[in-house]
Scaffold this motif. Structure first.
Motif, PDB file in Angstrom:
ATOM      1  N   ARG A 172      87.904  38.018 -11.364  1.00  0.00           N
ATOM      2  CA  ARG A 172      87.353  37.149 -11.015  1.00  0.00           C
ATOM      3  C   ARG A 172      86.611  36.617  -9.236  1.00  0.00           C
ATOM      4  NH1 ARG A 172      91.563  32.457 -11.850  1.00  0.00           N
ATOM      5  NH2 ARG A 172      92.306  33.645 -13.562  1.00  0.00           N
ATOM      6  N   GLY A 173      86.244  36.702  -9.077  1.00  0.00           N
ATOM      7  CA  GLY A 173      85.135  36.673  -7.085  1.00  0.00           C
ATOM      8  C   GLY A 173      84.317  38.107  -7.794  1.00  0.00           C
ATOM      9  N   ILE A 174      84.616  38.904  -8.529  1.00  0.00           N
ATOM     10  CA  ILE A 174      83.655  40.331  -8.282  1.00  0.00           C
ATOM     11  C   ILE A 174      82.149  40.555  -9.477  1.00  0.00           C
ATOM     12  CG2 ILE A 174      84.006  42.972  -8.097  1.00  0.00           C
ATOM     13  CD1 ILE A 174      85.519  41.059  -6.064  1.00  0.00           C
TER      14      ILE A 174
ATOM     15  N   ALA B  67      89.870  49.377  -9.189  1.00  0.00           N
ATOM     16  CA  ALA B  67      90.064  49.151  -7.611  1.00  0.00           C
ATOM     17  C   ALA B  67      89.275  47.468  -6.872  1.00  0.00           C
ATOM     18  CB  ALA B  67      89.722  50.434  -6.402  1.00  0.00           C
ATOM     19  N   THR B  68      90.255  47.431  -5.254  1.00  0.00           N
ATOM     20  CA  THR B  68      89.659  45.917  -4.609  1.00  0.00           C
ATOM     21  C   THR B  68      88.254  45.859  -4.948  1.00  0.00           C
ATOM     22  OG1 THR B  68      91.956  45.869  -4.351  1.00  0.00           O
ATOM     23  CG2 THR B  68      90.580  44.791  -3.201  1.00  0.00           C
ATOM     24  N   SER B  69      87.332  44.418  -5.704  1.00  0.00           N
ATOM     25  CA  SER B  69      85.725  44.805  -5.005  1.00  0.00           C
ATOM     26  C   SER B  69      85.451  46.184  -5.344  1.00  0.00           C
ATOM     27  CB  SER B  69      85.974  43.947  -3.315  1.00  0.00           C
ATOM     28  OG  SER B  69      86.612  43.093  -3.459  1.00  0.00           O
ATOM     29  N   VAL B  70      85.622  46.527  -6.491  1.00  0.00           N
ATOM     30  CA  VAL B  70      84.428  47.496  -6.748  1.00  0.00           C
ATOM     31  C   VAL B  70      84.538  46.773  -8.340  1.00  0.00           C
ATOM     32  CG1 VAL B  70      84.476  49.955  -7.648  1.00  0.00           C
ATOM     33  CG2 VAL B  70      85.909  49.349  -5.643  1.00  0.00           C
ATOM     34  N   ARG B  71      82.722  47.107  -8.222  1.00  0.00           N
ATOM     35  CA  ARG B  71      83.142  45.820  -9.825  1.00  0.00           C
ATOM     36  C   ARG B  71      82.815  47.302 -11.047  1.00  0.00           C
ATOM     37  NH1 ARG B  71      76.714  43.262  -9.474  1.00  0.00           N
ATOM     38  NH2 ARG B  71      77.255  43.028 -11.631  1.00  0.00           N
ATOM     39  N   CYS B  72      83.680  46.589 -11.673  1.00  0.00           N
ATOM     40  CA  CYS B  72      83.234  47.518 -13.515  1.00  0.00           C
ATOM     41  C   CYS B  72      82.158  48.331 -13.709  1.00  0.00           C
ATOM     42  CB  CYS B  72      83.779  46.659 -14.779  1.00  0.00           C
ATOM     43  SG  CYS B  72      82.301  45.644 -14.927  1.00  0.00           S
ATOM     44  N   ARG B  73      81.355  48.114 -13.653  1.00  0.00           N
ATOM     45  CA  ARG B  73      79.916  48.994 -13.434  1.00  0.00           C
ATOM     46  C   ARG B  73      79.880  50.225 -12.904  1.00  0.00           C
ATOM     47  NH1 ARG B  73      74.971  46.108 -14.925  1.00  0.00           N
ATOM     48  NH2 ARG B  73      74.969  44.742 -15.566  1.00  0.00           N
TER      49      ARG B  73
ATOM     50  N   LEU C  44      86.561  39.099   9.825  1.00  0.00           N
ATOM     51  CA  LEU C  44      84.888  37.577   9.315  1.00  0.00           C
ATOM     52  C   LEU C  44      85.923  37.443   8.270  1.00  0.00           C
ATOM     53  CD1 LEU C  44      82.879  41.617   9.209  1.00  0.00           C
ATOM     54  CD2 LEU C  44      82.738  39.565  10.731  1.00  0.00           C
ATOM     55  N   THR C  45      86.548  37.257   7.827  1.00  0.00           N
ATOM     56  CA  THR C  45      86.587  36.420   6.800  1.00  0.00           C
ATOM     57  C   THR C  45      87.524  35.133   6.806  1.00  0.00           C
ATOM     58  OG1 THR C  45      87.688  38.401   5.336  1.00  0.00           O
ATOM     59  CG2 THR C  45      88.414  36.503   4.625  1.00  0.00           C
TER      60      THR C  45
ATOM     61  N   ARG D 117      77.563  43.217   2.009  1.00  0.00           N
ATOM     62  CA  ARG D 117      76.721  43.152   3.569  1.00  0.00           C
ATOM     63  C   ARG D 117      76.866  44.411   4.249  1.00  0.00           C
ATOM     64  NH1 ARG D 117      76.465  37.747   6.752  1.00  0.00           N
ATOM     65  NH2 ARG D 117      76.926  37.303   4.069  1.00  0.00           N
ATOM     66  N   LEU D 118      78.067  44.881   4.296  1.00  0.00           N
ATOM     67  CA  LEU D 118      78.552  46.016   5.717  1.00  0.00           C
ATOM     68  C   LEU D 118      78.537  47.661   4.947  1.00  0.00           C
ATOM     69  CD1 LEU D 118      82.137  43.981   7.055  1.00  0.00           C
ATOM     70  CD2 LEU D 118      79.049  44.344   8.042  1.00  0.00           C
ATOM     71  N   GLY D 119      78.145  47.610   3.328  1.00  0.00           N
ATOM     72  CA  GLY D 119      78.110  48.516   2.327  1.00  0.00           C
ATOM     73  C   GLY D 119      79.315  49.013   3.072  1.00  0.00           C
ATOM     74  N   TRP D 120      80.311  48.003   2.708  1.00  0.00           N
ATOM     75  CA  TRP D 120      82.140  48.399   2.136  1.00  0.00           C
ATOM     76  C   TRP D 120      82.061  48.357   1.232  1.00  0.00           C
ATOM     77  CZ3 TRP D 120      85.347  46.370   7.398  1.00  0.00           C
ATOM     78  CH2 TRP D 120      84.717  46.773   8.302  1.00  0.00           C
ATOM     79  N   MET D 121      82.084  47.809   0.104  1.00  0.00           N
ATOM     80  CA  MET D 121      82.527  47.456  -1.184  1.00  0.00           C
ATOM     81  C   MET D 121      82.101  46.044  -1.288  1.00  0.00           C
ATOM     82  SD  MET D 121      85.954  46.109  -0.315  1.00  0.00           S
ATOM     83  CE  MET D 121      86.572  44.377   1.231  1.00  0.00           C
ATOM     84  N   GLU D 122      82.631  45.297  -1.952  1.00  0.00           N
ATOM     85  CA  GLU D 122      81.754  43.645  -3.248  1.00  0.00           C
ATOM     86  C   GLU D 122      81.743  42.819  -1.690  1.00  0.00           C
ATOM     87  OE1 GLU D 122      79.391  43.462  -5.849  1.00  0.00           O
ATOM     88  OE2 GLU D 122      80.048  45.830  -5.319  1.00  0.00           O
ATOM     89  N   ASP D 123      81.289  41.812  -1.957  1.00  0.00           N
ATOM     90  CA  ASP D 123      81.749  40.829  -1.332  1.00  0.00           C
ATOM     91  C   ASP D 123      83.454  40.762  -1.555  1.00  0.00           C
ATOM     92  OD1 ASP D 123      79.799  40.533  -0.139  1.00  0.00           O
ATOM     93  OD2 ASP D 123      78.995  39.228  -1.050  1.00  0.00           O
ATOM     94  N   THR D 124      84.769  40.054  -1.140  1.00  0.00           N
ATOM     95  CA  THR D 124      86.228  39.645  -1.253  1.00  0.00           C
ATOM     96  C   THR D 124      86.275  37.980  -1.613  1.00  0.00           C
ATOM     97  OG1 THR D 124      86.055  42.189  -1.039  1.00  0.00           O
ATOM     98  CG2 THR D 124      88.094  40.484  -0.911  1.00  0.00           C
ATOM     99  N   PRO D 125      86.717  37.789  -1.903  1.00  0.00           N
ATOM    100  CA  PRO D 125      87.538  36.229  -2.147  1.00  0.00           C
ATOM    101  C   PRO D 125      88.949  36.289  -0.883  1.00  0.00           C
ATOM    102  CG  PRO D 125      87.870  37.053  -4.041  1.00  0.00           C
ATOM    103  CD  PRO D 125      87.076  38.222  -3.410  1.00  0.00           C
ATOM    104  N   ALA D 126      88.622  34.796   0.133  1.00  0.00           N
ATOM    105  CA  ALA D 126      89.823  35.313   1.219  1.00  0.00           C
ATOM    106  C   ALA D 126      90.824  35.823   0.701  1.00  0.00           C
ATOM    107  CB  ALA D 126      89.672  34.104   1.836  1.00  0.00           C
ATOM    108  N   GLY D 127      91.345  34.808  -0.715  1.00  0.00           N
ATOM    109  CA  GLY D 127      92.962  35.498  -0.916  1.00  0.00           C
ATOM    110  C   GLY D 127      92.856  36.732  -0.243  1.00  0.00           C
TER     111      GLY D 127
END
Length: 302
Positions: free
Chosen positions: A71-73, A43-49, A168-169, A179-189
């Motif tokens: 890329r980016g995650i 899923a978007t900005s969810v680590r494969c682990r 915020l982006t 930092r917000l506990g929402w998901m992984e940090d995410t690229p602006a695009g």
């Protein structure tokens, strides 16, 4: 990865533009061209682990498995995300395509199946080589079009994902989701793509319009699994995605938590280990046989 029943091996693989992607693979010792390979699209900005136990489950049932980060995650994150260029289109057209190329070179001749979670279901339709996928399971897969969000809580979700996240982006040059506990940090695009008000997939990878309609190459036997308490994966959102499958006959299985004796599942929990005995066999059966047996829970909408 130490808690898994089988060891996972880390790998690196370059995309066509030279970007190095990281991930993990579960591979049986003896090669077998008849053994199916499963690629897991996150899923978007969810680590494969996050999908490691599910990957381990598939491995234990006879599959080889590849799980990777866009890329980016996670394993594919650069030193800094500020100003880092990556979009949903890049994740599908470049990153998923790179893993399909790895499958062809490292697992030659093996049937290729895909499990796509949320955006990962969309990613499966963006790669130029998507036609090589034999079977596809999409869980909670949708475009994040705001009108398709569940009516209850829709405006709260719009405020969170389409107002706060892009604001915020703009301030930071990336979204500080961890930092917000929402998901992984995410690229602006990626944030730009998510927060667009458009209902159709018409993004610009590296300044170029997509050359083909998403899923144009896909001829896989496709199963979409949606959960009734998933505010993203509503019936409308799921059917919007399935409308892109011009060259397949997709199935849509709608599951309520009560169907499996639970109070909630939501958008993420399908891949939690506690659903190993109730939900995971649905994906396993489809990946192995391409069928939904009568004993499986849920309502068949198509």
């Amino acid at each position: 990865m130490s808690s898994l029943t089988q060891p996972a091996t880390a790998f690196r693989h370059e995309a066509a533009d030279g970007y190095s992607l990281g991930g993990f693979q579960w591979r049986h010792a003896e090669p077998d061209p008849q053994r199916p390979l499963v690629i897991i699209n996150a899923a978007t900005s969810v680590r494969c682990r996050y999908y490691a136990r599910f990957a381990d489950y598939l491995f234990a049932h006879g599959f080889d498995v590849l799980s990777y980060d866009y890329r980016g995650i996670g394993e594919s994150r650069p030193a800094s995300l500020r100003g880092f260029q990556a979009s949903w289109s890049d994740w599908g057209c470049l990153d998923f395509e790179a893993i399909l190329q790895r499958a062809a070179s490292e697992f030659p001749g093996q049937p290729v199946n895909v499990v796509g979670h949320s955006f990962g279901g969309w990613a499966a339709g963006l790669a130029p080589s998507a036609g090589q996928v034999r079977r596809l399971v999409m869980v909670g897969a949708q475009f994040a079009y705001w009108r398709d969000y569940a009516a209850e809580g829709r405006w709260r979700m719009v405020g969170k994902w389409h107002v706060v996240m892009p604001l915020l982006t703009r301030l930071l040059g990336y979204f500080p989701g961890k930092r917000l506990g929402w998901m992984e940090d995410t690229p602006a695009g990626v944030v730009r793509d998510w927060s667009t008000p458009a209902p159709r997939y018409e993004h610009r990878p590296s300044g170029r319009l997509l050359q083909a309609r998403p899923f144009a190459q896909v001829q896989a036997a496709a199963l979409a699994v949606s959960l009734s308490d998933d505010p993203f994966g509503t019936v409308a959102a799921t059917e919007r995605l399935l409308g892109y499958l011009d060259h397949a006959q997709p199935r849509h299985l709608r599951i309520s938590p009560v169907d499996i004796g639970e109070q909630e599942v939501g958008h993420f929990a399908f891949f939690h280990d506690r659903f190993r005995a109730s939900l995971w066999p649905i994906a396993l059966e489809w990946l192995r046989d391409g069928v939904l047996s009568e004993g499986m829970p849920g309502q068949r909408l198509s």
